[in-house]
Write a protein that holds these residues in place. Structure first.
Motif, PDB file in Angstrom:
ATOM      1  N   ASP A 102       0.901  -1.115   0.068  1.00 62.96           N
ATOM      2  CA  ASP A 102      -0.185   0.080   0.047  1.00 62.96           C
ATOM      3  C   ASP A 102       1.020   1.204   0.003  1.00 62.96           C
ATOM      4  O   ASP A 102       0.558   2.376  -0.652  1.00 62.96           O
ATOM      5  N   GLU A 103       1.919   1.131   0.729  1.00 67.65           N
ATOM      6  CA  GLU A 103       2.803   2.507   0.763  1.00 67.65           C
ATOM      7  C   GLU A 103       3.758   2.486  -0.193  1.00 67.65           C
ATOM      8  O   GLU A 103       4.452   1.537  -0.990  1.00 67.65           O
ATOM      9  N   SER A 104       3.942   3.923  -1.016  1.00 65.87           N
ATOM     10  CA  SER A 104       4.814   3.991  -1.772  1.00 65.87           C
ATOM     11  C   SER A 104       6.292   4.254  -1.379  1.00 65.87           C
ATOM     12  O   SER A 104       6.473   4.637  -0.150  1.00 65.87           O
ATOM     13  N   ILE A 105       7.098   4.174  -2.283  1.00 65.21           N
ATOM     14  CA  ILE A 105       8.550   4.310  -1.996  1.00 65.21           C
ATOM     15  C   ILE A 105       9.285   5.630  -2.681  1.00 65.21           C
ATOM     16  O   ILE A 105       9.026   5.632  -3.784  1.00 65.21           O
ATOM     17  N   ARG A 106       9.813   6.380  -1.909  1.00 65.15           N
ATOM     18  CA  ARG A 106      10.517   7.531  -2.791  1.00 65.15           C
ATOM     19  C   ARG A 106      11.818   7.201  -2.712  1.00 65.15           C
ATOM     20  O   ARG A 106      12.506   6.764  -1.735  1.00 65.15           O
ATOM     21  N   PHE A 107      12.463   7.518  -3.983  1.00 69.66           N
ATOM     22  CA  PHE A 107      13.811   7.326  -3.894  1.00 69.66           C
ATOM     23  C   PHE A 107      14.175   8.448  -4.960  1.00 69.66           C
ATOM     24  O   PHE A 107      13.616   8.885  -5.773  1.00 69.66           O
ATOM     25  N   THR A 108      15.644   8.502  -5.008  1.00 66.77           N
ATOM     26  CA  THR A 108      16.333   9.499  -5.826  1.00 66.77           C
ATOM     27  C   THR A 108      17.165   8.849  -7.057  1.00 66.77           C
ATOM     28  O   THR A 108      18.201   7.982  -6.520  1.00 66.77           O
ATOM     29  N   VAL A 109      17.363   9.373  -8.149  1.00 66.28           N
ATOM     30  CA  VAL A 109      17.943   9.102  -9.474  1.00 66.28           C
ATOM     31  C   VAL A 109      19.073  10.096  -9.471  1.00 66.28           C
ATOM     32  O   VAL A 109      18.487  11.212  -9.785  1.00 66.28           O
ATOM     33  N   GLU A 110      20.129  10.213  -9.027  1.00 67.38           N
ATOM     34  CA  GLU A 110      21.012  11.209  -9.267  1.00 67.38           C
ATOM     35  C   GLU A 110      21.533  11.377 -10.366  1.00 67.38           C
ATOM     36  O   GLU A 110      21.893  10.497 -11.278  1.00 67.38           O
ATOM     37  N   THR A 111      21.906  12.861 -10.578  1.00 68.11           N
ATOM     38  CA  THR A 111      22.600  13.088 -11.874  1.00 68.11           C
ATOM     39  C   THR A 111      23.670  12.256 -12.083  1.00 68.11           C
ATOM     40  O   THR A 111      24.680  12.118 -11.189  1.00 68.11           O
ATOM     41  N   GLY A 112      23.801  11.473 -13.459  1.00 62.34           N
ATOM     42  CA  GLY A 112      25.209  10.919 -13.790  1.00 62.34           C
ATOM     43  C   GLY A 112      24.951   9.336 -13.384  1.00 62.34           C
ATOM     44  O   GLY A 112      25.843   8.732 -14.017  1.00 62.34           O
ATOM     45  N   MET A 113      23.956   8.979 -12.999  1.00 58.70           N
ATOM     46  CA  MET A 113      24.059   7.543 -12.573  1.00 58.70           C
ATOM     47  C   MET A 113      23.665   6.716 -13.790  1.00 58.70           C
ATOM     48  O   MET A 113      22.765   7.381 -14.732  1.00 58.70           O
ATOM     49  N   ASN A 114      24.382   5.804 -14.203  1.00 57.43           N
ATOM     50  CA  ASN A 114      23.927   4.839 -15.176  1.00 57.43           C
ATOM     51  C   ASN A 114      22.849   3.937 -14.961  1.00 57.43           C
ATOM     52  O   ASN A 114      22.469   3.656 -14.012  1.00 57.43           O
ATOM     53  N   SER A 115      22.556   3.033 -16.097  1.00 57.21           N
ATOM     54  CA  SER A 115      21.424   2.241 -16.000  1.00 57.21           C
ATOM     55  C   SER A 115      21.414   1.174 -15.077  1.00 57.21           C
ATOM     56  O   SER A 115      20.772   0.752 -14.231  1.00 57.21           O
ATOM     57  N   LYS A 116      22.939   0.626 -14.923  1.00 57.48           N
ATOM     58  CA  LYS A 116      23.274  -0.362 -13.863  1.00 57.48           C
ATOM     59  C   LYS A 116      23.123   0.061 -12.538  1.00 57.48           C
ATOM     60  O   LYS A 116      22.674  -0.551 -11.486  1.00 57.48           O
ATOM     61  N   GLN A 117      23.450   1.327 -12.177  1.00 59.03           N
ATOM     62  CA  GLN A 117      23.273   2.063 -10.827  1.00 59.03           C
ATOM     63  C   GLN A 117      22.106   2.031 -10.520  1.00 59.03           C
ATOM     64  O   GLN A 117      21.599   2.157  -9.385  1.00 59.03           O
ATOM     65  N   ILE A 118      21.265   2.754 -11.468  1.00 60.70           N
ATOM     66  CA  ILE A 118      19.651   2.943 -11.340  1.00 60.70           C
ATOM     67  C   ILE A 118      19.188   1.624 -11.045  1.00 60.70           C
ATOM     68  O   ILE A 118      18.151   1.359 -10.190  1.00 60.70           O
ATOM     69  N   ALA A 119      19.441   0.634 -11.815  1.00 64.49           N
ATOM     70  CA  ALA A 119      18.955  -1.023 -11.402  1.00 64.49           C
ATOM     71  C   ALA A 119      19.361  -1.456 -10.148  1.00 64.49           C
ATOM     72  O   ALA A 119      18.446  -1.949  -9.270  1.00 64.49           O
ATOM     73  N   ASN A 120      20.248  -0.925  -9.465  1.00 65.13           N
ATOM     74  CA  ASN A 120      20.772  -1.524  -8.042  1.00 65.13           C
ATOM     75  C   ASN A 120      20.165  -0.787  -7.056  1.00 65.13           C
ATOM     76  O   ASN A 120      19.761  -1.294  -6.276  1.00 65.13           O
ATOM     77  N   ARG A 121      19.699   0.599  -7.655  1.00 69.42           N
ATOM     78  CA  ARG A 121      18.772   1.663  -6.498  1.00 69.42           C
ATOM     79  C   ARG A 121      17.559   0.924  -6.553  1.00 69.42           C
ATOM     80  O   ARG A 121      17.109   0.731  -5.236  1.00 69.42           O
ATOM     81  N   LEU A 122      17.127   0.359  -7.381  1.00 70.67           N
ATOM     82  CA  LEU A 122      15.511  -0.093  -7.632  1.00 70.67           C
ATOM     83  C   LEU A 122      15.570  -1.384  -6.732  1.00 70.67           C
ATOM     84  O   LEU A 122      14.471  -1.870  -6.150  1.00 70.67           O
ATOM     85  N   GLU A 123      16.618  -2.227  -6.972  1.00 70.40           N
ATOM     86  CA  GLU A 123      16.620  -3.620  -6.283  1.00 70.40           C
ATOM     87  C   GLU A 123      16.724  -3.079  -4.575  1.00 70.40           C
ATOM     88  O   GLU A 123      16.075  -3.924  -3.762  1.00 70.40           O
ATOM     89  N   GLU A 124      17.662  -2.210  -4.251  1.00 71.64           N
ATOM     90  CA  GLU A 124      17.693  -1.684  -2.947  1.00 71.64           C
ATOM     91  C   GLU A 124      16.369  -1.417  -2.298  1.00 71.64           C
ATOM     92  O   GLU A 124      16.083  -1.659  -1.060  1.00 71.64           O
TER      93      GLU A 124
END
Length: 346
Positions: free
Chosen positions: A33-55
Motif C-alpha cells: 500500500d505504501e509508496s517508496i520514494r527514491f532519488t536518481v542522481e544526475t550521472g547515474m547509469n542504468s546499472k546503478q539505477i537498477a541497483n537502486r531499484l533493487e535496494e
C-alpha cells in the motif's frame, strides 16, 4: 539413453531454467500500500539505477533488469530526480516513468479562509513560513506585476487602504515548493478569474442591470462575506444593501468600521462609529472605496443577484445560530434588537 541425449537434455533443462529464472525475476514484486520514494542522481547509469531499484524493493533482481534494458534498448533516456513508486508496479511501468521523468514535485499547501483581509492573509502565510511578509506586502502595492483580468477593473482611488484587497481568492492551494511571494499572489488572483467562470453566463450583463462596476460588486460581496454566515441569507442581506444604496442612505455596516480600525474589536463602541475613514459607512454615504475582505463565490453571486426585498435593516440573533432578524422599518428594527437581547437572556 546415449551421452548425447543426456547432454542435450541437460542443456535444454539449463536453458529452460535460465529462461524461467529470468522471467520470474522480471515479475513485479509483491504489491504494498505504501509508496517508496527514491532519488536518481544526475550521472547515474542504468546499472546503478537498477541497483537502486533493487535496494528499494521495487524490482527482484538488478542483473535481470539490466539485461532486459539492453534487450529493449532502454536505459539511455532515464532522467534524474526524485521518484515515488508503489511496490507491485511492472518493469515496463518503471521504465516508462524513468523515461518520462515522472518525478515527485515537492509542494506547499495553504488555506485562506473566506472573509480574510490582506493583513490576515499576510500574517497567516508568514506564520506558516511560506513568505517574507515585507516582500509580500510590497508586491501587493504593484498590481501591474500580475496578469489577472479581474484586477484590471480596480479604479485608481487613493482612498483605498490596499489596492488588491478582496481580490486574492480564499481557497486551499497546492503549489510547487519553490514558489515565491509573487507566484503565490499571482496564483490567488488567477483563482478569482477561474471562479468567476462558474457564474451564470450573463453575469457581466447583470452589472449593467444593477448599475454598478465590477469593483463595486466585489466591494458589496466583501460586505456580505463579513456580515453573513448562513448561506441562505446572503442574497437577502445583498438586497438590504442595494435598498440602502438606492435610497442614498448610510449603509451603517459594522464590518466596515472594524476594517477602518487599526485593531478589530470584539464589540464596537459608539465612539468607534465616529471614526474618520472613507470606510466608515456610518458617516460616509454609499459604498466604501473598495472591498474589506476576500469574498467567497457565494457572496459574489449574492452581490450580483440580490434578493428583491423590502427589508432595510437586520440584526444578528443572539441564540447562537448566527442568523439575522430582518425589518422593513427602523421601529421594527428596534423591536428586533430587543428580541435578540431576550434570546441571550433565555
Amino acid at each position: 539413453m546415449s551421452i548425447l541425449s543426456i547432454l542435450m537434455f541437460l542443456i535444454v533443462g539449463f536453458i529452460a531454467g535460465v529462461v524461467y529464472y529470468g522471467y520470474s525475476s522480471l515479475q513485479p514484486v509483491e504489491a504494498q500500500d505504501e509508496s517508496i520514494r527514491f532519488t536518481v542522481e544526475t550521472g547515474m547509469n542504468s546499472k546503478q539505477i537498477a541497483n537502486r531499484l533493487e535496494e528499494e524493493g521495487l524490482i527482484r533482481n538488478q542483473t535481470s533488469f539490466t539485461y532486459y534494458l539492453k534487450y529493449k534498448k532502454e536505459g539511455q533516456r532515464f532522467q534524474a530526480g526524485d521518484y515515488e513508486m508503489q511496490p507491485g508496479i511492472t518493469i515496463d511501468e518503471i521504465i516508462q516513468k524513468l523515461n518520462a521523468g515522472e518525478t515527485v514535485v515537492n509542494t506547499i499547501q495553504f488555506t485562506i479562509p473566506e472573509g480574510y483581509t490582506l493583513e490576515q492573509i499576510t500574517d497567516k502565510l508568514a506564520g506558516e513560513q511560506l513568505i517574507n511578509s515585507d516582500v509580500f506586502s510590497e508586491l501587493l502595492l504593484q498590481p501591474e506585476l500580475f496578469s489577472s483580468a479581474s484586477i484590471k477593473n480596480i479604479p485608481d482611488d487613493g482612498n483605498m487602504k490596499y489596492i488588491l484587497e478582496g481580490y486574492l481568492f480564499p481557497e486551499t492551494y497546492e503549489m510547487k515548493e519553490e514558489s515565491n511571494e509573487q507566484d503565490i499572489i499571482e496564483r490567488m488572483l488567477l483563482e478569482l478569474d477561474k471562479k468567476l467562470t462558474s457564474l451564470p453566463e450573463n453575469w457581466q450583463e447583470q452589472l449593467d442591470v444593477l448599475g454598478i462596476t465590477f469593483h463595486e460588486m466585489m466591494t458589496i460581496a466583501s460586505l456580505i462575506e463579513r456580515e453573513v454566515v448562513v448561506d441562505e441569507e446572503r442574497k437577502t442581506v445583498s438586497g438590504v444593501i442595494f435598498n440602502r444604496i438606492r435610497d442614498n442612505g448610510l449603509l451603517q455596516i459594522d464590518a466596515t468600521v472594524q476594517y477602518a480600525l487599526d485593531e478589530p474589536k470584539e464589540r464596537l463602541l459608539y465612539e468607534d462609529l465616529e471614526i474618520e475613514s472613507p470606510y466608515n459607512t456610518y458617516i460616509v454615504e454609499g459604498l466604501p472605496p473598495g472591498p474589506i475582505a476576500s469574498p467567497s463565490i457565494l457572496s459574489i453571486e449574492a452581490a450580483l443577484y440580490p434578493e428583491e426585498t423590502s427589508y432595510y435593516f437586520y440584526v444578528t440573533k443572539k441564540d447562537g445560530t448566527q442568523e439575522h432578524l430582518f425589518a422593513e422599518t427602523y421601529s421594527e428594527h428596534l423591536s428586533n434588537i430587543e428580541k435578540s437581547k431576550q434570546m441571550v437572556q433565555n
